[in-house]
Design a protein around this motif. Structure first.
Motif, mmCIF file in Angstrom:
data_model
loop_
_atom_site.group_PDB
_atom_site.id
_atom_site.type_symbol
_atom_site.label_atom_id
_atom_site.label_comp_id
_atom_site.label_asym_id
_atom_site.label_seq_id
_atom_site.Cartn_x
_atom_site.Cartn_y
_atom_site.Cartn_z
ATOM 1 N N ARG A 1 0.839 -1.178 0.000
ATOM 2 C CA ARG A 1 0.000 0.000 0.000
ATOM 3 C C ARG A 1 0.876 1.229 0.000
ATOM 4 N NH1 ARG A 1 1.365 -0.888 4.872
ATOM 5 N NH2 ARG A 1 0.400 -0.261 6.813
ATOM 6 N N ARG B 1 -7.766 3.004 7.114
ATOM 7 C CA ARG B 1 -6.624 2.663 6.280
ATOM 8 C C ARG B 1 -6.498 1.142 6.191
ATOM 9 N NH1 ARG B 1 -1.169 2.910 7.604
ATOM 10 N NH2 ARG B 1 0.156 3.738 5.946
ATOM 11 N N ASP C 1 -4.737 -2.254 6.097
ATOM 12 C CA ASP C 1 -3.482 -2.733 6.648
ATOM 13 C C ASP C 1 -2.893 -3.838 5.778
ATOM 14 O OD1 ASP C 1 -1.365 -2.745 8.357
ATOM 15 O OD2 ASP C 1 -2.467 -3.482 10.100
ATOM 16 N N LEU C 2 -1.594 -3.995 5.881
ATOM 17 C CA LEU C 2 -0.906 -5.044 5.166
ATOM 18 C C LEU C 2 -1.437 -6.409 5.615
ATOM 19 C CD1 LEU C 2 1.300 -4.473 3.126
ATOM 20 C CD2 LEU C 2 2.991 -4.864 4.902
ATOM 21 N N ARG D 1 2.406 -9.963 14.035
ATOM 22 C CA ARG D 1 2.937 -8.725 14.613
ATOM 23 C C ARG D 1 3.882 -8.970 15.770
ATOM 24 N NH1 ARG D 1 -1.382 -4.905 12.795
ATOM 25 N NH2 ARG D 1 -2.644 -6.346 11.631
ATOM 26 N N PHE E 1 6.219 -10.768 4.889
ATOM 27 C CA PHE E 1 6.666 -9.721 3.961
ATOM 28 C C PHE E 1 7.299 -10.373 2.725
ATOM 29 C CE2 PHE E 1 7.198 -6.762 7.794
ATOM 30 C CZ PHE E 1 6.081 -6.017 7.478
ATOM 31 N N ILE F 1 10.038 -0.546 10.762
ATOM 32 C CA ILE F 1 10.601 -1.722 10.103
ATOM 33 C C ILE F 1 9.745 -2.083 8.887
ATOM 34 C CG2 ILE F 1 11.149 -4.176 10.362
ATOM 35 C CD1 ILE F 1 11.593 -3.610 13.379
ATOM 36 N N PRO G 1 -0.588 2.141 14.558
ATOM 37 C CA PRO G 1 -1.219 0.853 14.859
ATOM 38 C C PRO G 1 -1.515 0.073 13.578
ATOM 39 C CG PRO G 1 -2.813 2.621 15.024
ATOM 40 C CD PRO G 1 -1.508 3.261 14.660
ATOM 41 N N ASP G 2 -0.472 -0.182 12.787
ATOM 42 C CA ASP G 2 -0.648 -1.031 11.603
ATOM 43 C C ASP G 2 0.424 -2.127 11.628
ATOM 44 O OD1 ASP G 2 1.657 0.300 10.914
ATOM 45 O OD2 ASP G 2 0.801 1.374 9.211
ATOM 46 N N MET G 3 0.453 -2.966 10.594
ATOM 47 C CA MET G 3 1.350 -4.119 10.611
ATOM 48 C C MET G 3 2.798 -3.714 10.900
ATOM 49 S SD MET G 3 1.706 -7.423 10.349
ATOM 50 C CE MET G 3 0.108 -8.018 9.799
ATOM 51 N N GLU G 4 3.338 -2.777 10.141
ATOM 52 C CA GLU G 4 4.744 -2.405 10.334
ATOM 53 C C GLU G 4 4.957 -1.734 11.695
ATOM 54 O OE1 GLU G 4 2.900 -1.645 7.697
ATOM 55 O OE2 GLU G 4 4.054 -1.659 5.823
ATOM 56 N N ASP H 1 3.180 -2.169 14.451
ATOM 57 C CA ASP H 1 3.070 -3.178 15.510
ATOM 58 C C ASP H 1 4.332 -4.044 15.585
ATOM 59 O OD1 ASP H 1 0.563 -2.355 16.300
ATOM 60 O OD2 ASP H 1 -0.520 -3.838 15.105
ATOM 61 N N VAL H 2 4.830 -4.442 14.402
ATOM 62 C CA VAL H 2 6.055 -5.256 14.357
ATOM 63 C C VAL H 2 7.208 -4.479 14.992
ATOM 64 C CG1 VAL H 2 7.810 -6.258 12.813
ATOM 65 C CG2 VAL H 2 5.375 -6.625 12.326
ATOM 66 N N ASN I 1 6.712 -4.237 18.835
ATOM 67 C CA ASN I 1 7.008 -5.497 19.517
ATOM 68 C C ASN I 1 8.500 -5.800 19.528
ATOM 69 O OD1 ASN I 1 4.479 -6.515 20.511
ATOM 70 N ND2 ASN I 1 3.853 -6.712 18.384
ATOM 71 N N GLY J 1 -4.741 0.107 11.558
ATOM 72 C CA GLY J 1 -4.336 0.527 10.227
ATOM 73 C C GLY J 1 -4.221 2.025 10.070
ATOM 74 N N GLN K 1 -2.925 6.107 11.101
ATOM 75 C CA GLN K 1 -1.633 6.744 11.284
ATOM 76 C C GLN K 1 -1.762 7.825 12.333
ATOM 77 O OE1 GLN K 1 -1.356 7.523 7.013
ATOM 78 N NE2 GLN K 1 0.766 6.910 7.157
ATOM 79 N N GLU L 1 -0.381 10.594 12.783
ATOM 80 C CA GLU L 1 -0.443 11.993 12.343
ATOM 81 C C GLU L 1 -1.822 12.412 11.839
ATOM 82 O OE1 GLU L 1 1.405 13.113 8.635
ATOM 83 O OE2 GLU L 1 2.000 11.045 8.288
ATOM 84 N N TYR L 2 -2.700 11.465 11.513
ATOM 85 C CA TYR L 2 -3.999 11.826 10.958
ATOM 86 C C TYR L 2 -5.174 11.662 11.919
ATOM 87 C CZ TYR L 2 -1.788 12.268 6.435
ATOM 88 O OH TYR L 2 -0.995 12.680 5.420
ATOM 89 N N ILE M 1 -8.786 11.595 20.177
ATOM 90 C CA ILE M 1 -8.456 10.176 20.087
ATOM 91 C C ILE M 1 -7.035 9.923 20.602
ATOM 92 C CG2 ILE M 1 -8.125 8.235 18.487
ATOM 93 C CD1 ILE M 1 -10.329 9.425 16.739
#
Ligand SMILES: [Zn+2]
Ligand SMILES: [Zn+2]
Lengths: 251, 204
Positions: free
Chosen positions: A14, A51, A53-54, A86, A96, B112, B146-149, B151-152, B155, B178, B180, B182-183, B188
Motif C-alpha cells: 500500500r 486505512r 493494513d498489510l 505482529r 513480507f 521496520i 497501529p498497523d502491521m509495520e 506493531d512489528v 514489539n 491501520g 496513522q 499523524e492523521y 483520540i
C-alpha cells in the motif's frame, strides 16, 4: 457505470496516494494480482473502514476499469488481520517475503485460486507461530511450482538417467535440476541427493503441515541454497533481495 | 527538457523530483515563479536554504530541530522519566497538538519495512536502547502507527528493552487499526495515551 465485482483478497502493498486515499495491491482469489485505488481509506469513516493494513484479508467489492487503469476498491471488510505476525520479527519478515514474491512473481490477470488458498493458509500458519524458516521454505517450494520451475529431483535433467541413491550430485539451476555423474561437468555445483528429496517433500507439504516439518541439520543449508538459487533464477532477482530477508536468522 | 530556456528547464527538473509533482505541474509552478515578483521568488529560495541550513536532528531524540538538543529535550518542565517513541517528526507534532503528553520523545526515523529495505538497523532503535540504559527513564510509550509495520516495530523494540526493566506501554486501541498517528484527532490521541497498556516483558 461499470458493474461492481466481488472477490476475496489480501493486501500485499500500500502506498499513500493523497491525504485521503491509498493505492493498494491485493492478491485476489479470482483475478490474481490487482492494483486498486482505495478512496477515503485513510479517513476513519469510509467504505473501506479506515486505512487498509498489510495482509488484511477478506471480501472485496471493486469497480473494474479498463486494462491499464487502476480499479477502484468500493468496499473492503477485512475478516482476518493475521495478528500473530505482529509479535515476532521472523514471522513478520516471512509474511513480507511472501508479499514480495507475489508482487514480483505474478502479474495482473494471472489468477490461481489454489495459489491464493495456499498463501492464506501460509499466513495463518505463520501467524499461529509456526517455525518461520521452514514455513518459508514450504512456501518457496510451492511457489516455484506456481512459477513453473519445479526443481526436478528424481532424474538427470540432461539424459533422464537415474541418480545415485546417495552422495553428491551436480545441480544446474538454469536447467532446473540435478545431473548424473556422466553428465555433470567437473566444476558443477554439487548437492546431496537427500536435499533433493527434502525439496520435493516441502513442495508437497500443506500450509498446515509446514510448522511440523523438520529438516536434518546437515541437509538444511543445501535445501536453503537450492531454493534461493532457483527463486533468484525464476524471478531474475539479484540474490541481494532474497538475502536480506534471510538476515533475520530463524535457526 | 527541450524547448525551454536553460534556467526554466533546470527549475522544472528540480520540481518534478518533489512528491506528487508531475511534468505538467512542474511546468505550471515554474511559469508561476517566473511571473511572481523577484522578492516573492527569493523568499521561497531563502526559506528552502534556511530549512536546509538550520535544521538538524536532535542528537538525543532524533527529532528535527534548529538547536541541539531540541526545544523539547532542553525544556526543564518536561517529565524526564517518560519517553514516547514515534515513527516520525509529524507524529511528535500531532501528539504535541493534542496537548496532554508532557514527557520526552524518541523519533525512530521510520518503521521496520523490509520490502522498502528498512531494517531495525536503519532506525534509531539502538540509540533508544542506549538512552534507556543510561537510567532515569521509568516508562517507554511505543506510539508507532497501529498497523502491521508499526506493531512489528513496537514489539521488536519491547523485546530489545526487556533487559532494561522499564515499564513498556502501547497507546490503547482507540487508535483505529491501520491508522496513522499523524492523521487521527486530538481527542483520540489523548484517550489512547490515557488508556495505554503495558506490554508484559517477554511477550515480543
Ligand atoms: Zn545424465
Ligand atoms: Zn530532542
Amino acid at each position: 457505470m461499470a458493474p461492481l465485482r466481488k472477490t476475496q483478497g489480501f493486501c500485499i502493498r500500500r502506498v499513500d496516494f493523497s491525504e485521503t486515499s491509498q493505492v493498494v495491491t491485493f492478491y485476489t482469489r479470482s483475478e490474481g494480482l490487482m492494483r486498486l485505488v482505495a478512496k477515503g481509506s485513510r479517513r476513519k469513516k469510509s467504505a473501506t473502514q479506515g486505512r487498509i493494513d498489510l495482509f488484511a484479508c477478506g471480501e472485496m467489492v471493486y469497480i473494474q476499469k479498463r486494462p491499464g487503469t487502476l480499479n477502484i476498491l468500493a468496499e473492503f471488510k477485512p475478516e482476518e488481520l493475521f495478528d500473530g505476525l505482529r509479535h515476532s520479527l521472523q514471522q513478520a519478515y516471512s509474511a513480507f517475503y511472501i508479499a514480495a514474491l507475489l508482487d514480483r512473481g505474478t502479474h495482473e490477470g494471472q489468477a490461481s485460486a489454489a495459489c491464493y488458498d495456499f498463501c492464506v493458509g501460509m499466513l495463518e500458519t505463520l501467524a499461529s507461530g509456526a517455525r518461520a524458516d521452514v514455513s518459508r521454505m514450504v512456501f518457496e517450494a510451492h511457489f516455484l511450482d506456481e512459477l513453473g520451475v519445479v526443481p526436478q529431483v528424481g532424474r538427470c535433467v540432461e539424459c533422464s538417467g537415474a541418480l545415485p541413491g546417495r552422495g553428491m550430485v551436480g545441480y544446474v539451476v538454469a536447467r532446473g535440476g540435478p545431473l548424473c555423474r556422466e553428465c555433470a561437468p567437473d566444476d558443477a555445483w554439487r548437492v546431496p541427493v537427500g536435499a533433493l528429496g527434502v525439496v520435493e517433500g516441502l513442495r508437497r507439504a500443506s500450509p498446515a503441515a509446514a510448522g511440523r516439518i523438520s529438516i536434518a541439520p546437515k541437509l538444511r543449508p543445501f535445501v536453503r541454497d537450492i531454493l534461493t538459487r532457483c527463486m533468484g533464477h525464476a524471478l531474475e532477482l539479484e540474490p541481494k533481495m532474497l538475502q536480506y530477508l534471510q538476515e533475520v536468522r530463524c535457526d | 527538457m527541450s524547448g525551454y530556456t536553460k534556467s526554466l528547464g533546470n527549475l522544472m527538473e528540480e520540481l518534478v523530483k518533489l512528491p506528487g509533482v508531475g511534468k505538467r505541474s512542474a511546468e505550471r509552478l515554474a511559469f508561476h515563479l517566473l511571473r511572481v515578483s523577484t522578492e516573492d521568488a527569493m523568499a521561497l529560495a531563502r526559506a528552502i536554504r534556511d530549512l536546509k541550513k538550520n535544521t538538524r536532528l536532535c542528537s538525543k531524540c532524533f527529532n528535527i530541530a534548529e538547536s541541539d538538543p531540541c526545544g523539547i529535550c532542553s525544556d526543564s518542565r518536561r517529565d524526564r522519566t517518560i519517553l514516547c517513541v514515534v515513527e516520525q517528526t509529524r507524529d511528535v507534532i500531532a501528539i504535541e497538538e493534542a496537548g496532554t503528553y508532557s514527557g520526552l520523545y524518541h523519533v525512530l526515523q521510520g518503521r521496520i519495512a523490509p520490502l522498502e529495505g528498512i531494517t531495525p538497523e536503519s532506525l534509531t532503535i539502538s540509540q533508544l536502547v542506549d538512552r534507556v540504559k543510561v537510567g532515569g527513564i521509568k516508562e517507554v510509550i511505543l506510539a508507532t502507527n497501529p498497523d502491521m509495520e508499526g506493531d512489528v516495530t513496537a514489539n521488536y523494540i519491547a523485546e530489545q528493552l526487556g533487559p532494561a526493566g522499564v515499564r513498556v506501554t502501547r497507546p490503547a486501541r482507540g487508535l483505529p487499526a491501520g491508522s496513522q498517528v499523524e492523521y487521527v484527532g486530538k481527542k483520540i490521541i489523548s484517550d489512547a495515551f490515557e488508556g495505554r497498556q503495558q506490554i508484559p516483558p517477554g511477550s515480543g
